[in-house]
Every structure is written in C-alpha cells, then in structure tokens.
Design a protein around this motif. Structure first.
Motif, short mmCIF file in Angstrom:
data_model
loop_
_atom_site.label_atom_id
_atom_site.label_comp_id
_atom_site.label_asym_id
_atom_site.label_seq_id
_atom_site.Cartn_x
_atom_site.Cartn_y
_atom_site.Cartn_z
N MET A 1 0.82 -1.20 0.00
CA MET A 1 0.00 0.00 0.00
C MET A 1 0.86 1.26 0.00
SD MET A 1 -3.01 1.34 -0.03
CE MET A 1 -4.12 0.00 0.40
N VAL A 2 1.89 1.28 0.84
CA VAL A 2 2.77 2.44 0.90
C VAL A 2 3.48 2.64 -0.44
CG1 VAL A 2 4.77 3.46 2.04
CG2 VAL A 2 3.08 2.19 3.37
N ARG A 3 3.93 1.53 -1.02
CA ARG A 3 4.59 1.61 -2.32
C ARG A 3 3.64 2.14 -3.39
NH1 ARG A 3 9.31 2.50 -4.76
NH2 ARG A 3 9.40 1.49 -6.79
N GLU A 4 2.40 1.71 -3.36
CA GLU A 4 1.42 2.19 -4.33
C GLU A 4 1.17 3.69 -4.16
OE1 GLU A 4 -2.06 -0.15 -3.89
OE2 GLU A 4 -1.15 -1.98 -4.69
N LEU A 5 1.10 4.16 -2.91
CA LEU A 5 0.91 5.58 -2.67
C LEU A 5 2.09 6.40 -3.21
CD1 LEU A 5 -0.55 5.66 0.95
CD2 LEU A 5 -1.73 6.25 -1.16
N GLN A 6 3.30 5.88 -3.01
CA GLN A 6 4.48 6.59 -3.50
C GLN A 6 4.48 6.65 -5.03
OE1 GLN A 6 8.17 4.86 -2.23
NE2 GLN A 6 9.42 6.48 -3.13
N VAL A 7 4.10 5.56 -5.67
CA VAL A 7 4.05 5.54 -7.13
C VAL A 7 3.01 6.52 -7.65
CG1 VAL A 7 3.49 4.11 -9.14
CG2 VAL A 7 4.93 3.18 -7.32
N LYS A 8 1.84 6.56 -7.01
CA LYS A 8 0.79 7.48 -7.44
C LYS A 8 1.23 8.93 -7.24
CE LYS A 8 -3.18 4.45 -6.66
NZ LYS A 8 -4.42 4.24 -5.87
N PHE A 9 1.92 9.20 -6.14
CA PHE A 9 2.41 10.56 -5.88
C PHE A 9 3.39 10.99 -6.96
CE2 PHE A 9 5.52 13.49 -4.11
CZ PHE A 9 4.72 14.45 -3.53
N VAL A 10 4.33 10.11 -7.31
CA VAL A 10 5.32 10.43 -8.33
C VAL A 10 4.66 10.62 -9.69
CG1 VAL A 10 7.34 9.57 -9.57
CG2 VAL A 10 7.20 9.28 -7.09
N LYS A 11 3.71 9.74 -10.03
CA LYS A 11 3.02 9.86 -11.32
C LYS A 11 2.25 11.17 -11.42
CE LYS A 11 2.40 4.97 -12.49
NZ LYS A 11 1.41 3.88 -12.72
N THR A 12 1.55 11.54 -10.34
CA THR A 12 0.78 12.77 -10.37
C THR A 12 1.69 14.00 -10.50
OG1 THR A 12 -0.90 11.75 -8.96
CG2 THR A 12 -0.91 14.16 -9.12
N ALA A 13 2.77 14.01 -9.71
CA ALA A 13 3.69 15.14 -9.75
C ALA A 13 4.36 15.25 -11.12
CB ALA A 13 4.74 15.01 -8.66
N MET A 14 4.81 14.13 -11.68
CA MET A 14 5.50 14.18 -12.97
C MET A 14 4.55 14.52 -14.11
SD MET A 14 8.50 13.88 -12.07
CE MET A 14 9.07 14.13 -13.74
N THR A 15 3.28 14.13 -13.97
CA THR A 15 2.30 14.53 -14.99
C THR A 15 2.14 16.05 -15.01
OG1 THR A 15 1.10 12.44 -14.75
CG2 THR A 15 -0.08 14.29 -15.75
N ALA A 16 2.04 16.64 -13.82
CA ALA A 16 1.93 18.10 -13.74
C ALA A 16 3.18 18.78 -14.29
CB ALA A 16 1.68 18.53 -12.30
#
Length: 486
Positions: A1-16
């Motif tokens: 779960m923590v790993r998934e949250l980190q991946v989602k955070f990175v994807k969202t930030a890099m998309t922006a």
C-alpha cells in the motif's frame, strides 16, 4: 500500500511537471516562430511593394512618409532620419569646443560633409553617414518585436515575379539569389498565383504578393536559415526540457518518501491495530460461542441463544475479513502458488452453503469441471466462500445461485451468479468492491453484511494475480467473474 501511494504521488507530480514543461516549450517556440514569421512577412511585403530593395536614400525618405509605409518607425524604430552617426571613439573635444565658442559653420559641415569625411568614406556608400545608428541595446527593439533595419532588408536573398493584369507571369528577377533560376522562379510564381493567397510559404521561400501599377509583384525571400533556426530552438528546448524532467523525476522520487511518510505511518498503525484487535477478539468470541452452546445443553435452545450465536458468527466473519484485508495489503506479500483442480476446490468450498441455501428455498447449482489453475489454493477457497456467502445473504427467497468454471484462452474463469432484488441494482456495480460500502446507507443490517467481504475478495484476487469483475444480467441477476492463469 505504501509503495502504491508513492508511485501514485510520483506519477501525479511528474504529470503536472510534464504539462508545465510542454506549455513552456510551446510558448517559447510559438513566440519565436511568430517573430520569425512576422519579420519575413514585413520584409517580403516591402520588397514586393517596391519591386525589390530600394536605394538607401529612398528607404530613408520612406521612413518619413507614413502614407507609403505602415508606420514611421517601420525600419528605424525610434530613430530620427535627421540624426547622424556619432563617433564616440574619436576624440574631438578640442574642435567641438572651438566650434561652440566661435560659432563656426558646424551645421554646414554636417549638412555637406568635409573632405576628411569624404576621404574616410568607402566607395559606393554615399549617403551612408545619414543612416540609422545601431539599435543594439537601445529602445528600437522590444522583447516581442525586433526592429527591422535597412541592413536586414538588403541582406535578404530573394527573387521577384511580376504578373500582368491577367495574373500571368510576365517577368522574373533573380539577380539577388544564386540558387534559383528564372525557370524555377517562374514555377514558384505560378504556384503562388494558384493559391490565391496574399502571402504564404512555398518550400524554403516565404512570398508576398502586392498590387502594383498594371499588375502585381510577388517577392520570394529565402527563409531556410530561419526555418533551421526555429527547428534548432525546438530541438534545444526539448533537450533542455528532457534534462529538466529527468532531474525533477529524481528530485520528486526522493522527496516522495518524505511527503507520504505521515500517511504511510498511519497506514502501518492501522494495520497493526486491525491485526492486534482481530487476534485479541478471537478468543473472547470463541469463549462466548462455547458458553452459549453449553447453556443450550443444560437449558435448551432459545431465541436468545440463537441471537447470541448469530451475532458472534457475524462478528467472527467481520474480523476474519479485516485480517484478510490487512494481510493482502502488505506490499511484500508473496503467496505460494501451485497447480490444483479448480473444480474440486469449488465442490469443497460450496459444501457449507448448501444447507443455508436450501433453508431459503434457493436453487443451488454447482458445476465442477476439471480445470487446473496456478494460484494459492487456500485463498482462492476463501474467495469462493466470500462470493457464496454474499449470494446466500442477498438472493431473495426462491432465487437461484450458480457457481461454475470454464476455460477462456489462457485464463480460467470462475463465475458466480445469483438472482437479485431489482431494488438492489447499483448504478455503478464496481462500488460493491469499496470497503464498508453498503447500498443500505442507514446500515440497518437487515441482511447481515458489513460491506467488507467483496473488498477482501478483490484483495485476494489481486494477490493471486487474478482479476475480479462484476456486472448485471438484464437487472435480474448479478455476475462475478474471477480470471486466473491456467
């Protein structure tokens, strides 16, 4: 779960960041391209309207005539054509002071030019002393508009095409370009005339067609260097953006751990609480159930003992599902996989639900085909139990429950369907997999569910690298499909 949250955070930030970089690149390249296009159009328009580059003196006079040019500063910006060059490097303090003190004809010398100035001037540059000063660093240019100078115009490689009144090519002038012949110039002229546009781009040439006495004149200027410059700006911008994106990716990846640290800590604590609470409640629940059965041995079964046992079993099921969810959410969870007969497992898992199904007068159909699948046998059995328990609870009396399996390509599909009450149809059936979701928002527990069983089923399917989906069959039955690898 923590790993998934980190991946989602990175994807969202890099998309922006990606969107921002693309916007900046488009803005830079767009502004530069518009500036290049406008300069080319202005130059081609001047050449077409005047039949080529006019003499310098004519250009100087044109700068004073707003009727002939679009504006006074079309070439010179804020420069006054009456100004003269000033040689800051020539020390003439003595001569200037003498002329100021004695009142000599300094103005006459400026108007006619001295012999010394004539000697220093180069052949063919008569009148150049009256030309515009350099605009580098002066107010003659701005960020969005570069002031054109006579030197810019006279350095352009161009050719002219003259049309008669019938719009046919009458003559060409290729004296100011080496790479184009008269025949090629005529071909360009015909192509430009067919377009019926005042200006445009043909190959490496920008053209502008102006109305003149008795016909029209088209000026074609070579913009190959400008096109290369635009492409260079695009490539350089993309390279810089890619490097910036890579640096930001590293930066965001490093900081993402710190950003989600509080959330990760809360998730870990929540899992620990659920696990500890589940284990702590198991023993009291088992004791309550045992004591209730003992009371029934001495005093017989009553409605109170039945209620105690029912609620105890419901609470035990809730704790079991919570423990399953907590276990399946572990990032490093690796279930032992093995090949087993899915039909045999269906038969074993469905056996405990036959009696409850018959008590509700439900049609209970179980098919047990021989299909070998690669998964974790215990957790798949638990998933089947969750689906059947859900089906028995929510199938109306006299309804039908079906459980079967079949092969579909490289997958084995476990399908469970049951009749439903039309009022239980959910607009978005995927919500059924949300944790603690119940259509009965008042949570009256009329059907005994907690809204967590299907969440556990999806977690089990994900842990087994399987896919679970749900759909309605003509709003008469609900169908759950679990796809597993053969």
């Amino acid at each position: 779960m923590v790993r998934e949250l980190q991946v989602k955070f990175v994807k969202t930030a890099m998309t922006a960041i990606t969107v921002l970089l693309l916007a900046v690149i488009c803005a830079i390249c767009g502004i530069y391209s518009v500036g290049v296009y406008r300069d080319a159009r202005w130059t081609a328009q001047m050449l077409a309207e005047h039949g080529g580059a006019p003499a310098f003196d004519d250009m100087k006079e044109a700068g004073r005539d707003p009727d002939e040019w679009e504006s006074d500063d079309w070439f010179y910006g804020d420069w006054d054509p009456d100004d003269r060059y000033e040689d800051d490097l020539d020390d003439t303090d003595t001569d200037d002071s003498d002329s100021k003190d004695t009142g000599t004809d300094d103005s006459d010398s400026k108007g006619t030019g001295t012999d010394e100035e004539s000697a220093n001037s180069q052949p063919g540059e008569e009148g150049r002393e009256a030309g515009p000063p350099s605009h580098k660093g002066e107010n003659g240019s701005s960020f969005f508009r570069r002031r054109m100078s006579p030197d810019d115009v006279m350095a352009v490689r161009y050719f002219l095409v003259n049309y008669n009144a019938e719009n046919a090519v009458e003559s060409t002038d290729t004296a100011n370009i080496y790479s184009v012949t008269d025949e090629e110039a005529q071909e360009y002229g015909l192509r430009a005339a067919k377009r019926a546009k005042e200006s445009g781009i043909l190959g490496n040439f920008f053209y502008y067609i102006a109305e003149r006495d008795g016909g029209r004149t088209a000026a074609f200027i070579d913009v190959s260097s400008q096109i290369s410059a635009v492409l260079s700006v695009v490539v350089i911008s993309l390279v810089i953006a890619a490097a910036a994106w890579a640096l930001m990716f590293i930066f965001v990846s490093v900081l993402s751990r710190r950003a989600i640290a509080p959330i990760a800590e809360n998730i870990v604590r929540q899992k620990q609480f659920v696990t500890n609470a589940g284990h702590e409640l198991k023993t009291p629940l088992a004791i309550i159930l045992t004591n209730t059965e003992a009371l029934e041995l001495f005093n017989g079964e009553s409605k109170w003992t039945r209620n105690i046992k029912a609620q105890t079993k419901r609470l035990s099921g809730l704790m079991q599902n919570l423990l399953t969810l907590s276990k399946m959410d572990e990032a490093d969870l690796k279930l032992p996989m093995q090949y087993f007969d899915l039909g045999e497992l269906i038969k074993e898992a469905a056996a405990p639900f036959e009696v409850p199904a018959h008590e509700k007068k439900l049609e209970f159909i179980i098919e047990t085909p021989q299909i070998k699948v690669n998964a974790n046998r215990d957790t798949i059995g638990q998933l089947i139990g969750i689906l059947l328990d859900n089906a028995v609870k929510y199938t109306p009396e006299g309804g039908k429950i079906t459980l079967t399996a079949f092969s579909e390509g490289k997958y084995a599909v476990l399908r469970q369907s049951n009749t439903i009450d039309p009022s239980d149809v959910e607009e978005n059936p995927e919500k059924l997999f949300d944790r603690f979701y119940r259509r009965d928002e008042a949570r009256t527990q009329k059907k005994g569910g907690y809204g967590i069983g299907l969440s556990a089923a999806r977690a089990i399917a994900t842990a087994n690298k399987a896919q679970i989906s749900v759909c309605y069959n003509e709003q008469e039955s609900i169908v759950f499909d679990v796809k597993m690898m053969l």
